[in-house]
Design an enzyme around this catalytic site. Structure first.
Site, PDB file in Angstrom:
ATOM      1  N   HIS A 176       2.381 -12.076  13.585  1.00  0.00           N
ATOM      2  CA  HIS A 176       3.333 -12.654  14.526  1.00  0.00           C
ATOM      3  C   HIS A 176       3.011 -14.113  14.862  1.00  0.00           C
ATOM      4  O   HIS A 176       3.824 -14.798  15.497  1.00  0.00           O
ATOM      5  CB  HIS A 176       3.390 -11.817  15.814  1.00  0.00           C
ATOM      6  CG  HIS A 176       4.720 -11.824  16.493  1.00  0.00           C
ATOM      7  ND1 HIS A 176       5.615 -12.862  16.393  1.00  0.00           N
ATOM      8  CD2 HIS A 176       5.323 -10.899  17.287  1.00  0.00           C
ATOM      9  CE1 HIS A 176       6.692 -12.585  17.111  1.00  0.00           C
ATOM     10  NE2 HIS A 176       6.545 -11.401  17.649  1.00  0.00           N
TER      11      HIS A 176
ATOM     12  N   THR B 285       0.844  -1.182   0.000  1.00  0.00           N
ATOM     13  CA  THR B 285       0.000   0.000   0.000  1.00  0.00           C
ATOM     14  C   THR B 285       0.886   1.241   0.000  1.00  0.00           C
ATOM     15  O   THR B 285       1.823   1.351   0.798  1.00  0.00           O
ATOM     16  CB  THR B 285      -0.962   0.022   1.209  1.00  0.00           C
ATOM     17  OG1 THR B 285      -1.749   1.214   1.172  1.00  0.00           O
ATOM     18  CG2 THR B 285      -0.233  -0.064   2.535  1.00  0.00           C
TER      19      THR B 285
END
Length: 220
Positions: free
Chosen positions: A193, A141
């Site tokens: 994560h 982005t």
């Protein structure tokens, strides 16, 4: 569209353990090459040369070195993808859409720019085909196009990472104890994560940084 975007973003925040790391990249070599090539590029291809295909090329090369960032999660299963299909976020009048550049690692900068321009143009005129917004393995982005320095993008599920690109601007930096003016950009990587640890995320970003800072002026 806003309802779909809201659902997708909330799903991602509920699903992924979001962490963001930020790296500063010296884009001076790329900036000089782009400035020197803009006129010839426009004449040859019929569209402008932006920074985005350079970031896309660097990300694609780094994904080949660190394929776990090109994977996706399905429950407790890790799905490894052979292709590097990079989604490019495109702002629309009332929202956004993420068309996919397929085989991004096999394209040159010129080929990536052509694909990005084509997908963005057709996205804004609502001419994309359904399969052109599916099958992405990684996303980028570019909020720097609107002047933003840094951001913390939300992962595009079921992917495990997204690269945010800040604006490229001339900045005074210290090099060998002297002040120099360099074209600097902040890149932010949001990663899941659950699958990606901080060391791997930073190794990936270091590779992106290495590619961009060591760019050969002959490579388009």
């Amino acid at each position: 569209m806003r309802i779909k975007i809201a659902e997708h973003m909330l799903l991602s925040k509920r699903t992924s353990a979001h962490v963001t790391t930020v790296h500063r990249v010296d884009m001076t070599k790329v900036a000089r090459m782009r400035e020197g090539s803009k006129g010839d590029f426009q004449a040859a291809y019929g569209f402008s040369l932006t920074y985005l295909p350079f970031f896309t090329r660097a990300a694609a090369m780094a994904l080949r070195h660190f394929p776990l960032l090109n994977a996706s999660l399905d429950g407790n299963n890790i799905i490894h993808h052979n292709e590097v299909n990079i989604g490019i976020a495109v702002a629309l009048e009332n929202g956004l859409i993420v068309p996919v550049v397929r085989g991004a690692d096999e394209k040159t900068v010129a080929g990536l720019q052509r694909a990005i321009v084509d997908l963005a143009t057709r996205a804004r005129t609502r001419q994309l085909k359904p399969d052109e917004v599916q099958g992405g393995t990684f996303s980028i982005t570019n909020f720097g196009s609107n002047g933003s320095l840094v951001g913390t993008p939300i992962i595009n599920q079921p992917q495990v990472a997204i690269l945010g690109v800040g604006t490229v601007e001339k900045t005074p930096v210290v090099i060998d104890d002297a002040i120099a003016i360099r074209s600097i950009c902040l890149l932010s990587l949001s990663y899941d994560h659950r699958l990606i640890d901080g060391a791997l995320a930073d190794q990936f970003m270091s590779k992106v940084k290495q590619v961009l800072e060591g760019w050969s002026e002959e490579v388009l």
